[in-house]
Design a protein around this motif. Structure first.
Motif, PDB file in Angstrom:
ATOM      1  N   LEU A 124       0.828  -1.206   0.000  1.00 48.58           N
ATOM      2  CA  LEU A 124       0.000   0.000   0.000  1.00 48.58           C
ATOM      3  C   LEU A 124       0.867   1.261   0.000  1.00 48.58           C
ATOM      4  O   LEU A 124       0.580   2.221  -0.712  1.00 48.58           O
ATOM      5  CB  LEU A 124      -0.950  -0.010   1.206  1.00 48.58           C
ATOM      6  CG  LEU A 124      -2.030  -1.109   1.162  1.00 48.58           C
ATOM      7  CD1 LEU A 124      -2.721  -1.241   2.513  1.00 48.58           C
ATOM      8  CD2 LEU A 124      -3.047  -0.827   0.060  1.00 48.58           C
ATOM      9  N   HIS A 125       1.947   1.225   0.763  1.00 43.92           N
ATOM     10  CA  HIS A 125       2.855   2.372   0.785  1.00 43.92           C
ATOM     11  C   HIS A 125       3.444   2.626  -0.599  1.00 43.92           C
ATOM     12  O   HIS A 125       3.594   3.762  -1.028  1.00 43.92           O
ATOM     13  CB  HIS A 125       3.991   2.146   1.793  1.00 43.92           C
ATOM     14  CG  HIS A 125       3.525   2.241   3.221  1.00 43.92           C
ATOM     15  ND1 HIS A 125       4.236   1.715   4.275  1.00 43.92           N
ATOM     16  CD2 HIS A 125       2.410   2.773   3.771  1.00 43.92           C
ATOM     17  CE1 HIS A 125       3.577   1.927   5.406  1.00 43.92           C
ATOM     18  NE2 HIS A 125       2.461   2.570   5.116  1.00 43.92           N
ATOM     19  N   SER A 126       3.734   1.517  -1.310  1.00 47.22           N
ATOM     20  CA  SER A 126       4.324   1.675  -2.640  1.00 47.22           C
ATOM     21  C   SER A 126       3.330   2.320  -3.610  1.00 47.22           C
ATOM     22  O   SER A 126       3.703   2.869  -4.642  1.00 47.22           O
ATOM     23  CB  SER A 126       4.804   0.325  -3.178  1.00 47.22           C
ATOM     24  OG  SER A 126       3.685  -0.440  -3.594  1.00 47.22           O
ATOM     25  N   LEU A 127       2.028   2.230  -3.261  1.00 47.73           N
ATOM     26  CA  LEU A 127       1.007   2.899  -4.078  1.00 47.73           C
ATOM     27  C   LEU A 127       0.763   4.328  -3.594  1.00 47.73           C
ATOM     28  O   LEU A 127      -0.124   5.018  -4.081  1.00 47.73           O
ATOM     29  CB  LEU A 127      -0.319   2.119  -4.003  1.00 47.73           C
ATOM     30  CG  LEU A 127      -0.357   0.732  -4.662  1.00 47.73           C
ATOM     31  CD1 LEU A 127      -1.600  -0.025  -4.238  1.00 47.73           C
ATOM     32  CD2 LEU A 127      -0.298   0.878  -6.181  1.00 47.73           C
ATOM     33  N   GLY A 128       1.508   4.732  -2.581  1.00 50.25           N
ATOM     34  CA  GLY A 128       1.335   6.082  -2.030  1.00 50.25           C
ATOM     35  C   GLY A 128       0.179   6.170  -1.047  1.00 50.25           C
ATOM     36  O   GLY A 128      -0.345   7.246  -0.771  1.00 50.25           O
ATOM     37  N   LEU A 129      -0.251   5.011  -0.513  1.00 51.34           N
ATOM     38  CA  LEU A 129      -1.386   5.002   0.418  1.00 51.34           C
ATOM     39  C   LEU A 129      -0.880   4.815   1.850  1.00 51.34           C
ATOM     40  O   LEU A 129      -0.284   3.789   2.169  1.00 51.34           O
ATOM     41  CB  LEU A 129      -2.363   3.865   0.067  1.00 51.34           C
ATOM     42  CG  LEU A 129      -2.802   3.770  -1.405  1.00 51.34           C
ATOM     43  CD1 LEU A 129      -3.660   2.533  -1.635  1.00 51.34           C
ATOM     44  CD2 LEU A 129      -3.557   5.027  -1.808  1.00 51.34           C
ATOM     45  N   TYR A 130      -1.110   5.820   2.686  1.00 53.69           N
ATOM     46  CA  TYR A 130      -0.629   5.766   4.066  1.00 53.69           C
ATOM     47  C   TYR A 130      -1.760   5.794   5.096  1.00 53.69           C
ATOM     48  O   TYR A 130      -1.682   5.163   6.128  1.00 53.69           O
ATOM     49  CB  TYR A 130       0.353   6.911   4.337  1.00 53.69           C
ATOM     50  CG  TYR A 130       1.636   6.726   3.547  1.00 53.69           C
ATOM     51  CD1 TYR A 130       2.693   5.995   4.088  1.00 53.69           C
ATOM     52  CD2 TYR A 130       1.754   7.243   2.262  1.00 53.69           C
ATOM     53  CE1 TYR A 130       3.856   5.795   3.356  1.00 53.69           C
ATOM     54  CE2 TYR A 130       2.910   7.044   1.522  1.00 53.69           C
ATOM     55  CZ  TYR A 130       3.959   6.319   2.075  1.00 53.69           C
ATOM     56  OH  TYR A 130       5.104   6.112   1.369  1.00 53.69           O
ATOM     57  N   THR A 131      -2.796   6.545   4.796  1.00 52.83           N
ATOM     58  CA  THR A 131      -3.918   6.613   5.737  1.00 52.83           C
ATOM     59  C   THR A 131      -5.100   5.820   5.176  1.00 52.83           C
ATOM     60  O   THR A 131      -5.152   5.516   3.979  1.00 52.83           O
ATOM     61  CB  THR A 131      -4.392   8.066   5.953  1.00 52.83           C
ATOM     62  OG1 THR A 131      -4.927   8.547   4.715  1.00 52.83           O
ATOM     63  CG2 THR A 131      -3.251   8.952   6.421  1.00 52.83           C
ATOM     64  N   ILE A 132      -6.053   5.528   6.073  1.00 52.79           N
ATOM     65  CA  ILE A 132      -7.263   4.836   5.624  1.00 52.79           C
ATOM     66  C   ILE A 132      -8.013   5.718   4.621  1.00 52.79           C
ATOM     67  O   ILE A 132      -8.601   5.229   3.657  1.00 52.79           O
ATOM     68  CB  ILE A 132      -8.147   4.457   6.840  1.00 52.79           C
ATOM     69  CG1 ILE A 132      -7.372   3.485   7.762  1.00 52.79           C
ATOM     70  CG2 ILE A 132      -9.455   3.815   6.371  1.00 52.79           C
ATOM     71  CD1 ILE A 132      -8.133   3.029   8.997  1.00 52.79           C
ATOM     72  N   GLY A 133      -7.916   7.036   4.827  1.00 55.23           N
ATOM     73  CA  GLY A 133      -8.530   7.972   3.878  1.00 55.23           C
ATOM     74  C   GLY A 133      -7.953   7.813   2.473  1.00 55.23           C
ATOM     75  O   GLY A 133      -8.687   7.883   1.477  1.00 55.23           O
ATOM     76  N   ASP A 134      -6.638   7.572   2.397  1.00 54.27           N
ATOM     77  CA  ASP A 134      -6.009   7.323   1.088  1.00 54.27           C
ATOM     78  C   ASP A 134      -6.630   6.104   0.419  1.00 54.27           C
ATOM     79  O   ASP A 134      -6.885   6.099  -0.787  1.00 54.27           O
ATOM     80  CB  ASP A 134      -4.504   7.071   1.254  1.00 54.27           C
ATOM     81  CG  ASP A 134      -3.756   8.305   1.752  1.00 54.27           C
ATOM     82  OD1 ASP A 134      -2.675   8.146   2.353  1.00 54.27           O
ATOM     83  OD2 ASP A 134      -4.268   9.429   1.534  1.00 54.27           O
ATOM     84  N   VAL A 135      -6.883   5.060   1.214  1.00 54.13           N
ATOM     85  CA  VAL A 135      -7.467   3.824   0.667  1.00 54.13           C
ATOM     86  C   VAL A 135      -8.912   4.069   0.236  1.00 54.13           C
ATOM     87  O   VAL A 135      -9.364   3.558  -0.794  1.00 54.13           O
ATOM     88  CB  VAL A 135      -7.396   2.667   1.699  1.00 54.13           C
ATOM     89  CG1 VAL A 135      -8.020   1.400   1.134  1.00 54.13           C
ATOM     90  CG2 VAL A 135      -5.948   2.402   2.110  1.00 54.13           C
ATOM     91  N   ARG A 170      -9.120   3.630  -6.213  1.00 51.01           N
ATOM     92  CA  ARG A 170     -10.060   2.801  -6.964  1.00 51.01           C
ATOM     93  C   ARG A 170      -9.891   1.341  -6.554  1.00 51.01           C
ATOM     94  O   ARG A 170      -8.787   0.836  -6.411  1.00 51.01           O
ATOM     95  CB  ARG A 170      -9.861   2.969  -8.473  1.00 51.01           C
ATOM     96  CG  ARG A 170     -10.319   4.346  -8.948  1.00 51.01           C
ATOM     97  CD  ARG A 170     -10.715   4.432 -10.422  1.00 51.01           C
ATOM     98  NE  ARG A 170     -10.439   3.242 -11.217  1.00 51.01           N
ATOM     99  CZ  ARG A 170      -9.378   3.131 -12.030  1.00 51.01           C
ATOM    100  NH1 ARG A 170      -8.485   4.097 -12.116  1.00 51.01           N
ATOM    101  NH2 ARG A 170      -9.230   2.050 -12.766  1.00 51.01           N
ATOM    102  N   VAL A 171     -11.034   0.661  -6.382  1.00 49.92           N
ATOM    103  CA  VAL A 171     -10.996  -0.709  -5.878  1.00 49.92           C
ATOM    104  C   VAL A 171     -10.249  -1.642  -6.834  1.00 49.92           C
ATOM    105  O   VAL A 171      -9.587  -2.584  -6.412  1.00 49.92           O
ATOM    106  CB  VAL A 171     -12.431  -1.222  -5.547  1.00 49.92           C
ATOM    107  CG1 VAL A 171     -13.286  -1.301  -6.811  1.00 49.92           C
ATOM    108  CG2 VAL A 171     -12.380  -2.550  -4.826  1.00 49.92           C
ATOM    109  N   GLU A 172     -10.302  -1.326  -8.161  1.00 46.30           N
ATOM    110  CA  GLU A 172      -9.588  -2.154  -9.139  1.00 46.30           C
ATOM    111  C   GLU A 172      -8.086  -2.173  -8.865  1.00 46.30           C
ATOM    112  O   GLU A 172      -7.418  -3.194  -9.010  1.00 46.30           O
ATOM    113  CB  GLU A 172      -9.826  -1.638 -10.578  1.00 46.30           C
ATOM    114  CG  GLU A 172     -11.236  -1.774 -11.064  1.00 46.30           C
ATOM    115  CD  GLU A 172     -12.126  -0.594 -10.623  1.00 46.30           C
ATOM    116  OE1 GLU A 172     -13.120  -0.346 -11.278  1.00 46.30           O
ATOM    117  OE2 GLU A 172     -11.819   0.074  -9.608  1.00 46.30           O
ATOM    118  N   ILE A 173      -7.565  -1.015  -8.483  1.00 48.57           N
ATOM    119  CA  ILE A 173      -6.124  -0.923  -8.216  1.00 48.57           C
ATOM    120  C   ILE A 173      -5.762  -1.799  -7.014  1.00 48.57           C
ATOM    121  O   ILE A 173      -4.770  -2.535  -7.025  1.00 48.57           O
ATOM    122  CB  ILE A 173      -5.717   0.549  -7.959  1.00 48.57           C
ATOM    123  CG1 ILE A 173      -5.905   1.359  -9.253  1.00 48.57           C
ATOM    124  CG2 ILE A 173      -4.271   0.645  -7.464  1.00 48.57           C
ATOM    125  CD1 ILE A 173      -5.723   2.847  -9.088  1.00 48.57           C
TER     126      ILE A 173
END
Ligand SMILES: [Mg+2]
Length: 390
Positions: A193-204, A208-211
């Motif tokens: 998830l970090h590699s996708l730039g996602l750190y917070t639950i808000g980022d998730v 997009r769910v496909e990603i």
């Protein structure tokens, strides 16, 4: 359907029990799990030890390095189990739908308990308070529309935290929190998830769910749901104990039975009112007395039929009081009604003490209406007014 779920987690449980039983350990950094020379890990550590960076599951040798002055305690599972049972017994008073997750953690579905005990937040606070008063320990509580959010909430303000998340705030509540708080997100998923730039639950939430599915497989879909606070899993039922009760702790100890009776009537009328509000009746009355030296006694009395009337509850409890009270100064008095069933399931109307039940019911319904409109203090029984309501 809208649900109200409580998650309760005892604070630093094993360490707190050791500090409770051994006053010389209070305020000190302690580690439960064994001696630092063996190869075990930290089971629990006190908050004082956490300040040194000690954590659960850390090797004991590492804990010793971080906190050389820590007291190491072997741990007494039978004692922890005993207290655990008391904690769950308190929770079970508020709903039969309880799921124990571990020795110091459980979910409680209080959706159907709210008419009896008040909003979920209030139930959570009451349980927390009882754990403090009756067991001398602290717990953290989360109240939310489902298990996932309730668990995240209980962990947020430890120790002694109470975090309430109303349904409409679930998404914004979760948004600023780190992704590690989502169930199933371990170090490996976190890395992805970090590699996708996602750190917070808000980022998730915004991703997009496909990603997510592309990178995490079937878990991607689930992760997306959890990030929005969606979790339908039911609280698995285990117990079936339920009662409605109230207690009063005196500011100064009381040994006058008439004062005790006045309080008892007040408590009985509170219990009766809650039963009527929840549209249930009970067949067993329990009286609880705690003397100045903290010795505590309870006595139960079965009734010939079910009741929700103040004076039925009061008279049954008063009979128990006369039998139980030995003249010593009393610190706490309580009354509860158990063996509950929905109104109508006990077709026979109990008529223990009032030949004219219809009349007493009309009176009580009038009192309920007045109290609902103007508040509890507005009307009371003559005897009840001899002491200040809490
Ligand atoms: Mg815990």
């Amino acid at each position: 359907m809208r649900r109200v779920i409580i998650h309760l987690d005892m604070d630093a449980f094993f360490a707190a029990v050791e500090q409770l039983d051994n006053p010389e350990l209070r305020g000190k950094p302690i580690i439960v799990g064994g001696s630092p020379d063996n190869r075990g890990v930290v089971a629990t550590c006190s908050y004082e030890a956490r300040r040194f960076g000690v954590r659960s599951a850390m090797p004991l040798s590492e804990a010793k390095r971080r906190c050389p002055d820590c007291v190491f305690v072997r741990g007494r599972m039978s004692r922890y189990s005993e207290i655990s049972r008391s904690v769950f017994a308190i929770m079970a008073d508020y709903s039969p739908q309880m799921e124990r997750v571990s020795i110091d953690e459980a979910f409680l579905d209080v959706t159907k308990s709210e008419p009896l005990f008040g909003p979920g937040a209030q139930i959570g606070r009451t349980i927390q308070q009882r754990i403090t008063d009756e067991l001398g320990l602290s717990a953290s509580v989360g109240v939310a529309p489902n298990k996932f959010v309730a668990k995240v909430a209980s962990d947020l303000r430890k120790p002694q935290g109470l975090v309430v998340v109303p349904p409409e705030q679930v998404v914004s509540f979760l948004a600023p929190l780190g992704i590690e708080r989502i169930w199933g997100v371990g170090p490996r998923a976190a890395q992805i998830l970090h590699s996708l730039g996602l750190y917070t639950i808000g980022d998730v939430q915004k991703c997009r769910v496909e990603i997510l599915s592309d990178r995490l497989g079937v878990y991607g879909q689930r992760l997306h749901e959890l990030s929005h606070g969606l979790d339908e899993r039911p609280v698995a039922e285990q117990d079936d104990v339920k009662s409605v009760g109230h207690e009063h702790t005196f500011d100064s100890d009381v040994s006058n039975i008439e004062v005790l009776r006045g309080v008892l009537l007040h408590l009985a009328s509170k219990v009766g009112r809650r039963l009527r509000k929840g549209q249930v009746k009970g067949k067993t009355i329990t009286l609880k007395l705690r003397y100045m030296d903290f010795s505590t006694f309870t006595r139960q009395s079965p009734l010939p039929g079910a009741t929700d009337l103040d004076l039925d509850i009061y008279h049954a409890a008063d009979k128990l009081l006369v039998r139980l009270f030995d003249g010593r100064p009393v610190r706490l008095i309580g009354v509860s009604v158990s063996n509950l069933a929905p109104e109508g399931e006990n077709a026979e109307q109990l008529d223990l003490f009032h030949p004219d039940t219809g009349k007493s019911r009309r009176l009580i319904e009038t009192m309920d209406r007045i109290r609902n409109k103007h508040g509890d203090g507005i009307i009371s029984y003559a005897k009840e007014s001899e002491f200040p309501p809490e």
